[in-house]
Design a protein around this motif. Structure first.
Motif, PDB file in Angstrom:
ATOM      1  N   LYS A 129     -20.514  18.220 -21.360  1.00 32.75           N
ATOM      2  CA  LYS A 129     -21.132  18.925 -22.483  1.00 32.75           C
ATOM      3  C   LYS A 129     -20.163  19.795 -23.276  1.00 32.75           C
ATOM      4  O   LYS A 129     -20.480  20.222 -24.377  1.00 32.75           O
ATOM      5  CB  LYS A 129     -22.254  19.838 -21.971  1.00 32.75           C
ATOM      6  N   CYS A 130     -18.994  20.096 -22.693  1.00 29.97           N
ATOM      7  CA  CYS A 130     -18.108  21.013 -23.412  1.00 29.97           C
ATOM      8  C   CYS A 130     -16.912  20.290 -24.007  1.00 29.97           C
ATOM      9  O   CYS A 130     -16.281  20.778 -24.924  1.00 29.97           O
ATOM     10  CB  CYS A 130     -17.646  22.143 -22.501  1.00 29.97           C
ATOM     11  N   GLY A 131     -16.584  19.114 -23.469  1.00 27.36           N
ATOM     12  CA  GLY A 131     -15.482  18.341 -24.024  1.00 27.36           C
ATOM     13  C   GLY A 131     -14.104  18.927 -23.758  1.00 27.36           C
ATOM     14  O   GLY A 131     -13.210  18.806 -24.573  1.00 27.36           O
ATOM     15  N   SER A 132     -13.922  19.575 -22.608  1.00 26.26           N
ATOM     16  CA  SER A 132     -12.620  20.185 -22.305  1.00 26.26           C
ATOM     17  C   SER A 132     -11.690  19.252 -21.548  1.00 26.26           C
ATOM     18  O   SER A 132     -10.485  19.293 -21.754  1.00 26.26           O
ATOM     19  CB  SER A 132     -12.821  21.456 -21.465  1.00 26.26           C
TER      20      SER A 132
ATOM     21  N   ILE B 204     -19.067  17.095 -29.150  1.00 30.08           N
ATOM     22  CA  ILE B 204     -18.665  18.154 -28.219  1.00 30.08           C
ATOM     23  C   ILE B 204     -17.197  18.549 -28.409  1.00 30.08           C
ATOM     24  O   ILE B 204     -16.639  19.293 -27.604  1.00 30.08           O
ATOM     25  CB  ILE B 204     -18.915  17.734 -26.750  1.00 30.08           C
ATOM     26  N   GLU B 205     -16.577  18.042 -29.449  1.00 27.78           N
ATOM     27  CA  GLU B 205     -15.183  18.365 -29.761  1.00 27.78           C
ATOM     28  C   GLU B 205     -14.240  18.131 -28.583  1.00 27.78           C
ATOM     29  O   GLU B 205     -13.425  18.980 -28.245  1.00 27.78           O
ATOM     30  CB  GLU B 205     -15.058  19.805 -30.319  1.00 27.78           C
ATOM     31  N   CYS B 206     -14.364  16.959 -27.997  1.00 25.23           N
ATOM     32  CA  CYS B 206     -13.431  16.579 -26.924  1.00 25.23           C
ATOM     33  C   CYS B 206     -12.142  16.054 -27.533  1.00 25.23           C
ATOM     34  O   CYS B 206     -11.137  15.941 -26.846  1.00 25.23           O
ATOM     35  CB  CYS B 206     -14.055  15.527 -26.028  1.00 25.23           C
TER      36      CYS B 206
END
Lengths: 651, 350
Positions: free
Chosen positions: B57-60, B145-147
């Protein structure tokens, strides 16, 4: 140790934390004309707020026009078992709608009602459909909206000054390890860039803590690595106080199987939309766990519960929608009674309740997540779920209107999960997203005003910076020291096993002893591999924060001899009205040990307490308080709320 | 319990590095990120790797796993053969900081260059009214999610540092599309801006970005192609634009679109277009102030074709490129594996 080469910055307001509360605070401080720095432990836009799925609670009345702030206030106080700071709950209920509407002007796209307004959904503990949502990714929408608003402010500044960072700058992947004081006043913050390991000193008269929670101290948690209680610990060390640290929310439905998704939450809207809980014998067991105080609002047969989804005005709610601590405790009891699954959970089933198409439409990311992560198809089979450490109700004790930290320190503010009091002993789902917007804005506003009130800027002293440098470098000086990962696992075991969802005196005493031993070991923690993006070193530094916050939780849990909300004592299973009068407040004494004291809970104003019925209050209040209540004149309960549904109408 | 499996992990920093070999325990139901955490806890405490939510969900935790851009937390170990070696490397398009962590500031710089939402003047907070059918198109892009996997895989910038200045990348094309389709956004030049300032013309629709998107956003079909194809219509026909703002989509005539048919494979939804444009024939492209033209469909026989390059292999030898991109000049590509970005092999849309 020379401090001359440390990168220095001057700001008016430094916001530590780049989740919802931090970003909202920063926006407000910048709008007030203050030079603002945002410290983000991860990359910009990755904060834990993205995990919030259900929605943001705000009594806009878009779906049911009977809803208003008074009803929302009442639900919040009920959910928190009347231990909430009433003023915070009041401000929150009153201001949440404005904060949500404001997001639309930043570009947020919530799901809509038929007449084009923001849609609102049902959620556990909320009397009316109240949660503004975007499918089940509301947190992501919120963080992205705030992030993009900050970018748009930077674009304005760029147009004016030629520099995006002129008034608001994001320090991504930066960790603050120490707050620096001038006397009792905040003078700055010291930390390091994860990327390079270089130190950074931000001089500022006002600091806003928005660092989130403490879940990484627990074995099974939905929280990310960042949740190490940094803000709690920074506040304590700066002379602020923590309140209600014994209250931790265990989300009733985290995944327990398969292992790769252990701890990941299944949003409560799965239950709001018709999902039911069953034990391994196939029984829908929640009907056996409705507490007396809730009997009136919840159905006692499956038939009535099932009718509620389509006709909520004439039926009582299904017990699956009880506040989350009740659900967590019910699941725990079922599992302990041997009626759980092999992995230690129960079954949450939507597959037999709705057509597959409806499920994928209503719960798209949930469906996607489990399909991809665990190869579980929630439209075809039930999920295995159980309690997971999710949220800490306790936190920095703040002055409700300004969010200024209590204790001896000045210039320190706190908003969001790191602050305490708002949610009492238990938080309702959906109230955290609105909480961080309401109090994030207030923190930014009041921090800006505080800087205006100062006649001279507090100064950072070189010796404080030197000792901060030494503390930060210490683990690297001990390459043969204890492995930080092992220490973290040991801490998680102590907290998970001994200060978990069900607590006992013996175990808590044991936990405190073990925490003391861990303290000695953490003092000897080592790290290898240099300063550049070194997670081992970073964890070594986080450990002391986790430890001190864990100690507060354990001490407060031992002290509070009753069960209430997110604190369940097996040896004191009942709620005790005498304990409702008491807040447990932690501070650090001169030697750095946690000091615990009892403080009275502020008394609700007459017009607020009148929103409740006597019969409900009598379950929570002492006899003396009830006598005081009886002396107040005027209507009470629903009759005190304009537009609320009256008793006769409901029949 | 678990079995030992063989992993190869790139370790190093901006000065260089190498693949290192590890044997790690793997248990049932684990994902690649679990293995990295076990490596940190047992063998390499200083192995650098970004992660946050561990739930997609965070795309880290973007990385390249056996050469494919993936999220570590979303890559199940069970997707590999029992005896398969798993090779983990950092994102190739961005400079390495350390081990699996790269400097993704390129993306944040591009985010700043993308004009923000422009609130409609005169509409008070709380008075915003939009239909679900209208917000859904933008909502698809807001799932992002800006991964940055799409940015990483896009061959315009992968191994082409020189294109980075002029090219914002798929992530910011969908941001532009999202705002273009936002029912209340007050700006009307999102498409023109994407063409002239974000370098969207450099995109030749190979759909690699769509393929790697963990949120399954149809980046190419639903954002880039509509942004490319409708730019002409909107530029010349204010009535079409106005109608779109006033009426809901389901109130517009026909399918509500006024654009040339798309002949590219797998195009869906708005990008499909009407069979014929009704109001005019092909028109010449706009000439920019500097006398050059944006990349357009001018080289194709029909208006609004699938790609400025037709079915050609990308990139073309520099002498044959029919447009002048903003400086710096596009280099000649060595014909390595990354040139293999044909539109073939993508499944047919409905």
């Amino acid at each position: 140790m020379t401090t001359a080469r440390i990168e220095r910055h001057h700001y008016d307001v430094v916001v530590i934390g780049a989740g919802g509360a931090g970003l909202r605070a920063a926006i407000e401080a910048r709008l007030a004309g203050k030079r603002t720095a945002i410290i983000s432990k991860s990359l910009f836009g990755k904060a834990h707020t993205v995990m919030a799925e259900g929605g943001a609670a705000a009594a806009m009345g878009n779906v049911n026009s009977r809803d208003n702030w008074m009803v929302h206030f009442r639900d919040t106080m009920r959910g928190g078992k009347f231990l909430n700071n009433f003023r915070m709950a009041e401000l929150h209920a009153k201001e949440a709608p404005e904060r949500i509407w404001e997001l639309e002007t930043y570009g947020a796209l919530f799901d809509r009602t038929k007449d084009g307004k923001i849609s609102q959904r049902n959620f556990g503990g909320h009397e009316y459909p109240r949660l503004a949502h975007v499918g089940d990714r509301t947190g992501l929408e919120l963080i992205r909206t705030l992030q993009q608003k900050i970018v748009s402010l930077q674009q304005e500044d760029f147009a004016e000054t030629g520099n995006y960072d002129a008034r608001i700058r994001v320090f991504s992947e930066t960790t603050i390890t120490e707050l620096l004081l001038d006397g009792n006043r905040v003078a700055g913050a010291f930390g390091y860039y994860r990327e390079s390991g270089e130190f950074i000193l931000l001089e500022a008269p006002a600091v806003i803590l928005a660092t989130g929670g403490v879940g990484r101290s627990y074995k099974v948690t939905s929280n990310s690595w960042e949740y190490t209680g940094d803000g709690h610990a920074l506040a304590l060390r700066a002379g602020a106080t923590l309140i209600n640290m014994e209250f931790l929310q265990f989300h009733p439905t985290g995944m327990v199987w398969p292992p790769s998704v252990k701890g990941i939450l299944v949003t409560e809207s799965v239950r709001g939309d018709g999902g039911v809980l069953r034990n391994s014998e196939g029984k829908r067991f929640m009907f056996d766990y409705v507490p007396d105080v809730f009997r009136k609002q919840y159905a006692d047969t499956e038939e009535e519960a099932d009718r509620w989804y389509n006709d909520p005005d004439n039926n009582r709610r299904p017990p699956e929608l009880l506040p989350r601590d009740e659900v967590a405790r019910a699941i725990n009891s079922e599992v302990k009674a041997g009626r759980g699954t092999k992995a230690g959970g129960v079954l949450l089933d939507v597959s037999t309740r709705m057509p597959a198409e409806t499920i994928t439409k209503r719960l798209p990311s949930m469906y996607h997540q489990f399909k991809e992560l665990a190869d579980v198809d929630i439209t075809k089979e039930p999920m295995e779920v159980g309690p997971t450490c999710h949220y800490v109700m306790g936190g920095v004790e703040v002055e409700p209107d300004s969010t200024a930290a209590m204790g001896t320190v000045e210039g320190l503010f706190a908003a969001g999960e790191v602050s305490g009091g708002m949610h009492g002993s238990n938080r309702l789902g959906g109230n955290s997203l609105s909480d961080l917007l309401v109090f994030g804005k207030r923190a930014g506003e009041h921090a800006a005003a505080y800087t205006d009130s100062l006649t001279k800027r507090p100064k950072v002293t070189t010796s404080d910076v030197e000792s901060a440098v030494l503390t930060a470098l210490a683990p690297l000086e001990r390459p043969g020291g204890e492995n930080p990962y092992t220490l973290q696992q040991d801490l998680q075991a102590v907290m998970g096993d001994l200060v978990g969802i069900i607590r006992r005196e013996g175990e808590l005493t044991d936990a405190l002893k073990r925490l003391q031993q861990l303290k000695l070991r953490v003092a000897q923690v080592g790290a290898i591999g240099g300063r550049r993006y070194n997670p081992g070193w970073h964890l070594a530094l986080d450990l002391r924060n986790m430890l001190i916050v864990s100690e507060c939780t354990a001490k407060a849990a031992l002290e509070r001899e009753e069960s209430r909300g997110g604190h369940t004592r097996e040896d004191f299973p009942q709620m005790n009205p005498q304990w409702r009068l008491i807040n447990l407040v932690c501070s650090l004494d001169g030697s750095g040990d946690v000091h615990l004291e009892r403080k009275p809970v502020p008394r609700m104003r007459d017009e607020l307490i009148q929103l409740f019925e006597r019969s409900e209050l009598s379950k929570y209040l002492t006899e003396g308080e009830i006598t005081q209540f009886d002396a107040i004149e005027g209507p009470t309960g629903d009759a005190a709320i304009p537009g609320a549904k009256s008793k006769t109408e409901a029949k | 319990m678990g079995t030992k499996r063989h992993f190869r992990v790139w370790r190093g920093d901006s000065a260089g590095g190498d693949i290192e070999d590890f044997d790690v325990e793997v248990n049932e139901g684990e994902v690649v990120l679990d293995i990295i955490h076990r490596l940190q806890a047992t063998q390499t405490p200083d192995l650098a790797c970004r992660w946050n939510c561990k739930a997609g969900k965070c795309g880290s935790c973007s990385m390249e796993i056996n050469g494919k851009p993936r999220l570590g937390c979303m890559t199940r170990m069970s997707t590999f053969e029992e005896d398969e070696t798993v090779t983990i490397t950092p994102l190739r398009t961005f400079p390495v900081i350390r081990d699996l962590v790269t400097d993704v500031s390129f993306n944040y710089d591009k985010a700043r260059e993308t004009p923000a939402f422009a609130p409609p003047p005169g509409v008070a907070p709380g008075d915003y009214r939009m239909q679900q059918v209208d917000v859904e198109r933008s909502q698809e892009f807001r799932k992002c999610i800006e991964c940055f996997l799409c940015q990483n895989t896009c061959h315009v910038v992968r191994d082409h540092e020189e294109n980075k200045a002029a090219f914002s990348g798929p992530r910011y094309f969908i941001r532009a599309a999202e705002l273009d389709m936002h029912p209340l956004d007050d700006r009307t030049d999102r498409k023109e801006y994407a063409q002239s300032h974000q370098g969207m013309g450099l995109c030749n629709i190979t759909k690699c970005c769509t393929e790697v998107c963990p949120e399954h956003i149809k980046i190419t079909d639903n954002a880039i192609i509509p942004m490319k194809e409708r730019v002409v219509d909107r530029r010349y026909d204010p009535l079409v634009w106005l109608g779109r703002k006033i009426f809901r989509r389901d109130q517009l005539d026909g399918d509500g679109e006024n654009m040339a048919p798309s002949s590219s494979v797998g195009v869906t939804d708005v990008a499909k277009g009407a069979p014929f444009t009704t109001n005019r024939g092909p028109e010449g492209p706009e000439v920019r102030e500097d006398g050059r033209m944006d990349v357009t469909e001018v080289t194709l026989p029909t208006q609004g074709g699938p790609s400025p390059f037709g079915d050609q292999q990308f990139p073309l030898p520099s002498g044959r490129v029919a447009y002048q991109p903003p400086a710096p000049q596009y280099g000649v590509h060595d014909d390595g594996q990354d040139g293999d970005h044909g539109t073939d092999g993508h499944h047919q849309g409905h």
